[in-house]
Design a protein around this motif. Structure first.
Motif, PDB file in Angstrom:
ATOM      1  N   GLU A  30       0.829  -1.212   0.000  1.00 44.30           N
ATOM      2  CA  GLU A  30       0.000   0.000   0.000  1.00 44.30           C
ATOM      3  C   GLU A  30       0.861   1.258   0.000  1.00 44.30           C
ATOM      4  O   GLU A  30       0.556   2.228  -0.701  1.00 44.30           O
ATOM      5  N   ASN A  34       1.034   4.141  -2.952  1.00 47.49           N
ATOM      6  CA  ASN A  34       0.818   5.571  -2.697  1.00 47.49           C
ATOM      7  C   ASN A  34       1.973   6.411  -3.233  1.00 47.49           C
ATOM      8  O   ASN A  34       1.755   7.467  -3.813  1.00 47.49           O
ATOM      9  N   LYS A  80      -7.874  10.650  -5.135  1.00 48.41           N
ATOM     10  CA  LYS A  80      -7.726  10.020  -6.448  1.00 48.41           C
ATOM     11  C   LYS A  80      -9.012   9.902  -7.245  1.00 48.41           C
ATOM     12  O   LYS A  80      -8.980   9.843  -8.465  1.00 48.41           O
ATOM     13  N   GLY A  94      -4.231   3.324  -6.208  1.00 48.96           N
ATOM     14  CA  GLY A  94      -5.180   3.396  -5.091  1.00 48.96           C
ATOM     15  C   GLY A  94      -6.412   4.170  -5.490  1.00 48.96           C
ATOM     16  O   GLY A  94      -6.413   4.867  -6.498  1.00 48.96           O
ATOM     17  N   ALA A  99      -6.390   2.634   2.950  1.00 46.01           N
ATOM     18  CA  ALA A  99      -5.171   1.934   3.335  1.00 46.01           C
ATOM     19  C   ALA A  99      -4.531   2.565   4.570  1.00 46.01           C
ATOM     20  O   ALA A  99      -4.259   1.878   5.564  1.00 46.01           O
TER      21      ALA A  99
HETATM   22 MG    MG Z   1      -3.344   3.993  -1.296  1.00 44.50          MG
END
Ligand code: MG
Ligand code: ADP
Length: 617
Positions: A30, A34, A80, A94, A99
């Motif tokens: 994760e 990112n 996002k 993501g 997360a």
């Molecule tokens: Mg993420």
């Protein structure tokens, strides 16, 4: 008092964490996603004690501003996507916005970031599994983000118990780094474990550098026998590297597949690839590949699984067929000394023969050298005894072809002079036969050794397949139509795929809500277990939209016939006969492996022979 209560944010996050955070490696995945989503060009990863004690990821991406920092750690907070439409064509790794919230509910998380290019003024946020309130304080930090996750599962002892040894956890972490490194050649990755440097992978600027990264991630042996593949049809593009069948693995552990840059494990994908290798892979072995599929994000659904490891294609069947046909073609085209296809389908890799291939437990001895010699012209097979591999004349029985194949090696041999001034073909010219088993030949590079039975078996097999393909699939009515019980869903499927069944030679119709009638079956499968076959084919249709089972069954029969119809060991061949076999191999698809996936030939260059005799050292 009411029995239904709202969960506390912390508990809700811990429950959600169960889906995403299984072990240190999932945390790292994760964090890396990112960093990549933030446009990082350089990612540094520091791990302590297999990641349980600490995972720190530092990137040089766009960073997060002071006001956004606490939000980044809250659940369902993301930069996002903003609308459902954004989700349709999501291009970032993501998008779920959970997360960081999940991780911080089961560990102590510090996030330090700076979104300004000009100043060193950053902010740090800390959260440790409490009610998710976050404290912020100013710290110096260059543009980019550092996330530190310490004491994983400190507050969830039940989870902690599932952790394995430091070494095992680290192996999983390393695997995550490798996969991300393969997904983004333009980003540098550095990995340290307990302060020790493990990987330093600098951003790649050329294909050669990409290949070097793959070699250091997947091992040099993979790269040595890898073919570069590139194929694009109607906006779907596949590119990457696949290992020759002779480099196979006992486990499916060297299979990297990326869909629009996302690491994906998908059964439709692996099925299509396995099918492409079906005819050339040694029984029970697994192919190795690093492949990239690029297609319009609107036709893939990435929101299928919390860890986003799976995807769903809107038109799975098209993707399956595309993967299969691209790779199948490439593998069939691998021939000693063959020219790369004009479309640049296959490119030859710089290849070095591994010093001791067998020590690695892989079949790969032959791969490299034949492929280097693609400049050499292949002598027309017709030159030798007027024998040709062209598709079978229509009509005619398979046994005719078997006979033709046996006759050939007894035919009067053409003289060696016939080659005259011809360039030396890739497999060279025969010099001798060894113990009635191997053909020794000399080519431009040195010595070639051919297992004559294995090679002839493949040639016969390919010819039989051509012959049968030429006839098309013939179908025969059953004397008494067979009825077959199925679930209602399967009966629907059978009707839906009736046309596909017909193409395979089956005549099937619904006979009730839960049964079908089989009226026709393919001719050469009269002996097969028809009910089982129909069941399996139907399952394939329902899962993959396509099925190769009929062909597989047919090929099994042909392979057995080819085996019995091929030159046995201890048959003395004349030199011209041996040369004819070599020329046949050069002209035959998949001739590098016998029908069971074993190599049919190997080679030793003069340089390798010289090395054996310590010449010039
Ligand atoms: Mg993420
Ligand atoms: P998601 O990635 O699904 O959006 P996360 O919980 O992983 O959810 O992250 C939440 C938000 O925090 C991201 O949308 C992004 O705006 C910000 N963020 C997280 N990590 C970074 C990073 N390394 N650099 C810049 N922004 C980040």
């Amino acid at each position: 008092m009411s029995k239904i209560r709202l969960l506390s944010p912390r508990l809700a996050n811990q429950i959600a964490a169960g889906e995403v955070v299984e072990r240190p490696a999932s945390v790292l995945k994760e964090l890396l996603e990112n960093a990549l989503d933030a446009g990082a060009t350089k990612v540094e990863i520091d791990v302590e004690e297999g990641g349980v004690q600490q995972i720190r990821v530092r990137d040089d991406g766009i960073g997060i501003g002071q006001d956004d920092l606490p939000l980044a750690l809250s659940r369902h907070a993301t930069s996002k996507i903003y609308t459902l439409d954004d989700l349709e064509g999501v291009a970032t790794l993501g998008f779920r916005g959970e997360a960081l919230a999940s991780i911080s509910s089961v560990a102590r998380l510090t996030m330090t970031s700076n979104d300004s290019e000009s100043s060193m003024q950053g902010w740090s946020a800390f959260s440790e599994g409490r009610e998710m309130e976050v404290q912020i304080q100013p710290v110096a930090h260059p543009r980019g983000t550092t996330v530190e996750v310490r004491d994983l599962f400190f507050n969830t002892p039940a989870r902690r118990k599932f952790l394995r040894t430091e070494k095992t956890e680290f192996n999983h972490l390393e695997e995550v780094v490798k996969r991300q490194a393969l997904s983004r050649f333009d980003v540098s990755f550095y990995l340290r474990h307990n302060q020790r440097g493990i990987h330093a992978l600098r951003a790649c600027k050329s294909q050669a550098e990409m290949e070097r990264r793959i070699a250091s991630v997947c091992g040099p042996a993979f790269m040595e026998s890898a073919l570069f593949v590139e194929h694009e049809v109607n906006g779907i593009k596949l590119w990457g590297w696949i290992a020759l069948p002779t480099f196979s693995r006992s486990q499916a552990d060297l299979q990297h597949f990326f869909v629009n840059g996302r690491v994906v494990r998908d059964k439709l994908v692996s099925h299509a690839i396995r099918q492409a290798y079906a005819d050339v892979l040694f029984h029970g072995r697994h192919p190795a590949y690093v492949l990239y599929l690029e297609l319009d994000p609107n036709i893939v659904d990435v929101n299928v699984h919390p860890t986003k490891h799976e995807v769903r294609f809107r038109d799975g069947r098209t993707v399956h067929n595309f993967l299969f046909s691209s790779l199948h073609r490439v593998l069939a085209d691998v021939r000693p000394g063959d020219n790369p296809a004009p479309t640049q389908y296959v490119q030859q890799m710089p290849a070095a023969v591994p010093a001791d291939p067998l020590a690695r437990g892989e079949f790969q001895g032959q791969a490299s050298m034949g492929l280097q010699s693609h400049g050499a012209a292949v002598a027309a097979p017709a030159m030798f005894g007027g024998y040709s591999l062209s598709p079978a004349p229509s009509g005619g029985d398979i046994s005719d072809h078997m006979q033709a194949s046996r006759d050939f090696y007894q035919a009067p041999a053409p003289s060696l002079e016939a080659q005259g001034s011809e360039e030396v073909p890739p497999l060279g010219f025969a010099i001798a036969q060894l113990k009635g088993i191997y053909i020794l030949a000399e080519n431009a590079q040195g010595l070639v050794v051919v297992d004559m039975h294995a090679a002839h078996e493949r040639i016969t097999y390919e010819r039989l397949k051509l012959a049968v393909d030429g006839e098309g699939i013939r179908t025969q009515p059953l004397l008494v139509p067979q009825s077959m019980a199925l679930s209602a869903k399967e009966v629907d499927g059978a009707e839906q795929f009736a046309e596909e069944f017909a193409k395979l030679g089956f005549g099937i119709e619904a006979a009730g809500e839960e049964s079908v009638l089989i009226r026709h079956i393919p001719v050469n499968l009269a002996q097969a277990d028809v009910l089982q076959l129909v069941r399996d084919v139907l399952a394939d249709f329902l899962t993959y939209g396509t099925s190769d089972r009929v062909q597989q069954q047919r090929n099994e029969i042909l392979a057995t016939m080819a085996c019995h119809g091929s030159v046995r060991a201890n048959r003395r061949l004349t030199i011209p006969e041996m040369n004819a076999l070599l020329r046949d191999m050069e002209a035959t698809e998949r001739s590098g492996q016998c029908n069971h996936g074993r190599p049919t030939w190997t080679a030793m260059s003069m340089a390798e022979l010289d090395k054996l005799f310590l010449r010039g050292q």
